[in-house]
Design an enzyme around this catalytic site. Structure first.
Site, PDB file in Angstrom:
ATOM      1  N   SER A 106     -83.162 -34.435  34.150  1.00 51.79           N
ATOM      2  CA  SER A 106     -84.421 -35.101  34.484  1.00 51.79           C
ATOM      3  C   SER A 106     -85.495 -34.031  34.471  1.00 51.79           C
ATOM      4  O   SER A 106     -85.194 -32.828  34.555  1.00 51.79           O
ATOM      5  CB  SER A 106     -84.321 -35.688  35.900  1.00 51.79           C
ATOM      6  OG  SER A 106     -85.594 -36.050  36.387  1.00 51.79           O
TER       7      SER A 106
ATOM      8  N   TYR B 213     -81.648 -35.445  44.777  1.00 51.64           N
ATOM      9  CA  TYR B 213     -81.817 -35.677  43.330  1.00 51.64           C
ATOM     10  C   TYR B 213     -82.290 -34.398  42.638  1.00 51.64           C
ATOM     11  O   TYR B 213     -81.738 -33.991  41.610  1.00 51.64           O
ATOM     12  CB  TYR B 213     -82.821 -36.817  43.142  1.00 51.64           C
ATOM     13  CG  TYR B 213     -82.938 -37.344  41.738  1.00 51.64           C
ATOM     14  CD1 TYR B 213     -82.069 -38.334  41.269  1.00 51.64           C
ATOM     15  CD2 TYR B 213     -83.928 -36.878  40.876  1.00 51.64           C
ATOM     16  CE1 TYR B 213     -82.181 -38.838  39.979  1.00 51.64           C
ATOM     17  CE2 TYR B 213     -84.047 -37.374  39.585  1.00 51.64           C
ATOM     18  CZ  TYR B 213     -83.184 -38.358  39.135  1.00 51.64           C
ATOM     19  OH  TYR B 213     -83.299 -38.852  37.862  1.00 51.64           O
TER      20      TYR B 213
HETATM   21  P1  NAD Z   1     -79.979 -47.190  35.747  1.00 46.07           P
HETATM   22  O1  NAD Z   1     -79.901 -47.526  37.194  1.00 46.07           O
HETATM   23  O2  NAD Z   1     -80.592 -48.137  34.776  1.00 46.07           O
HETATM   24  O3  NAD Z   1     -78.540 -46.831  35.191  1.00 46.07           O
HETATM   25  C1  NAD Z   1     -77.616 -46.078  35.913  1.00 46.07           C
HETATM   26  C2  NAD Z   1     -76.247 -46.327  35.337  1.00 46.07           C
HETATM   27  O4  NAD Z   1     -75.315 -45.575  36.105  1.00 46.07           O
HETATM   28  C3  NAD Z   1     -75.813 -47.803  35.428  1.00 46.07           C
HETATM   29  O5  NAD Z   1     -75.034 -48.120  34.298  1.00 46.07           O
HETATM   30  C4  NAD Z   1     -74.959 -47.809  36.690  1.00 46.07           C
HETATM   31  O6  NAD Z   1     -73.997 -48.862  36.718  1.00 46.07           O
HETATM   32  C5  NAD Z   1     -74.289 -46.454  36.560  1.00 46.07           C
HETATM   33  N1  NAD Z   1     -73.738 -45.947  37.813  1.00 46.07           N
HETATM   34  C6  NAD Z   1     -74.341 -45.791  39.019  1.00 46.07           C
HETATM   35  N2  NAD Z   1     -73.460 -45.317  39.916  1.00 46.07           N
HETATM   36  C7  NAD Z   1     -72.282 -45.176  39.257  1.00 46.07           C
HETATM   37  C8  NAD Z   1     -70.990 -44.721  39.632  1.00 46.07           C
HETATM   38  N3  NAD Z   1     -70.714 -44.339  40.891  1.00 46.07           N
HETATM   39  N4  NAD Z   1     -70.027 -44.729  38.705  1.00 46.07           N
HETATM   40  C9  NAD Z   1     -70.267 -45.146  37.431  1.00 46.07           C
HETATM   41  N5  NAD Z   1     -71.464 -45.568  37.026  1.00 46.07           N
HETATM   42  C10 NAD Z   1     -72.454 -45.576  37.922  1.00 46.07           C
HETATM   43  O7  NAD Z   1     -80.725 -45.775  35.737  1.00 46.07           O
HETATM   44  P2  NAD Z   1     -81.339 -44.895  34.550  1.00 46.07           P
HETATM   45  O8  NAD Z   1     -82.767 -44.719  34.888  1.00 46.07           O
HETATM   46  O9  NAD Z   1     -80.953 -45.394  33.226  1.00 46.07           O
HETATM   47  O10 NAD Z   1     -80.631 -43.502  34.875  1.00 46.07           O
HETATM   48  C11 NAD Z   1     -79.700 -42.900  34.017  1.00 46.07           C
HETATM   49  C12 NAD Z   1     -79.771 -41.403  34.191  1.00 46.07           C
HETATM   50  O11 NAD Z   1     -81.061 -40.947  33.790  1.00 46.07           O
HETATM   51  C13 NAD Z   1     -79.575 -40.922  35.630  1.00 46.07           C
HETATM   52  O12 NAD Z   1     -78.800 -39.752  35.650  1.00 46.07           O
HETATM   53  C14 NAD Z   1     -80.990 -40.636  36.080  1.00 46.07           C
HETATM   54  O13 NAD Z   1     -81.033 -39.678  37.101  1.00 46.07           O
HETATM   55  C15 NAD Z   1     -81.589 -40.114  34.799  1.00 46.07           C
HETATM   56  N6  NAD Z   1     -83.056 -40.165  34.742  1.00 46.07           N
HETATM   57  C16 NAD Z   1     -83.725 -41.333  34.877  1.00 46.07           C
HETATM   58  C17 NAD Z   1     -85.099 -41.327  34.809  1.00 46.07           C
HETATM   59  C18 NAD Z   1     -85.922 -42.573  34.920  1.00 46.07           C
HETATM   60  O14 NAD Z   1     -87.151 -42.466  35.024  1.00 46.07           O
HETATM   61  N7  NAD Z   1     -85.354 -43.751  34.901  1.00 46.07           N
HETATM   62  C19 NAD Z   1     -85.794 -40.123  34.628  1.00 46.07           C
HETATM   63  C20 NAD Z   1     -85.065 -38.958  34.511  1.00 46.07           C
HETATM   64  C21 NAD Z   1     -83.696 -38.985  34.564  1.00 46.07           C
END
Ligand code: NAD
Length: 256
Positions: A138, A151
């Protein structure tokens, strides 16, 4: 480009993970999905792209379940060539109020799961002398925001793990890099939009604009499709010597 390669993407039933899975599937890779919630629709979406798809529901906070998932992927497709460590959760609170169980869960899911999946995926990649490990960190792997202690700590550590993985495999065909997105409008961020809307009495649209204005100079959300295209680049021959980078796609967030 990725025909006969197998990609396992953790946390790929939603958001960024699903976007990356679709981009790799469109290049012909076999896909192993993981994550909670509806797994049927994502599997259908991947199949529609002409790729073979399997799903394992391992809870990424549990090392034994991660081992079972990696064994399942090997049994299904031979071995994993591309590992995308993406599963992640968020919790927002000041340190003195931060629930201890949330700290532990974020460390387990956002950080330790990447270590476990990586250590289990590496031997087969080293044997074939080709592999791609892509850690979805991130912009919070590079800079901090208040009220995100777990985080930010986990994501900085993921960037560190990325560099060590890259160095330990630097003379081989196995690369490891991190992707550092800014705001991406997924369920993880929508929760923060909802919290802002409720706290400040704003509409959903106004809260989104406010969130972007605070951090992201482009005033645009990064999309799962853009992040998928970056993952495809890391898997391309042009990515052969890209090693240990933390590549932000953050609308200028970290440039400030
Ligand atoms: P999201 O909530 O849409 O997806 C998260 C995914 O992780 C889902 O498929 C969920 O079922 C799965 N998950 C959660 N806990 C779990 C567990 N214990 N075991 C297995 N699967 C699990 O979120 P996202 O925004 O797509 O996030 C994905 C990644 O991107 C994360 O690592 C997040 O930190 C990172 N990220 C997101 C953003 C943003 O702005 N959305 C920015 C930077 C980084």
């Amino acid at each position: 480009m990725l025909k006969n390669k197998t990609a396992l993407i953790t946390g790929s039933t939603s958001g960024i993970g699903l976007g990356i899975a679709k981009a790799l599937a469109a290049q012909g890779a076999n896909i192993v999905l993981n994550g909670f919630g509806d797994a049927e629709t994502p599997q259908k979406e991947i199949s529609a792209l002409g790729a073979k798809v399997a799903y394992h529901g391992a809870d990424m906070s549990k090392p034994a379940e991660i081992e079972a998932m990696m064994a399942f992927a090997a049994e299904k497709f031979g071995h994993v060539d591309i590992l995308v460590n993406n599963a992640g959760i968020q919790h927002v609170a000041r340190i003195e109020d931060f629930p201890v169980e949330k700290w532990d869960a974020i460390m387990a899911i956002n950080l330790s799961s990447a270590f476990h999946a990586t250590r289990l995926a590496l031997p087969a990649m080293q044997k074939t002398n080709w592999g791609r490990i892509i850690n979805v960190a991130s912009v919070h792997g590079l800079v901090a925001s208040a009220e995100k202690s777990a985080y930010v700590a986990a994501k900085h550590a993921v960037v560190g793990l990325t560099k060590v993985t890259a160095l330990e495999n630097a003379t081989s065909g196995v690369t490891c890099n991190a992707i550092c997105p800014g705001w991406v409008l997924t369920p993880l961020v929508q929760k923060q939009v909802d919290a802002k809307a409720a706290a400040l009495g704003l509409s959903n649209d106004e809260a989104k604009k406010q969130l972007l204005k605070e951090k992201e100079p482009s005033l645009q959300f990064t999309t799962p499709e853009e992040l998928g295209a970056l993952a495809v680049f890391f898997c391309s021959p042009a990515g052969d010597n890209v090693r240990g980078v933390a590549w932000n796609m953050d609308g200028g967030w970290a440039a400030q």
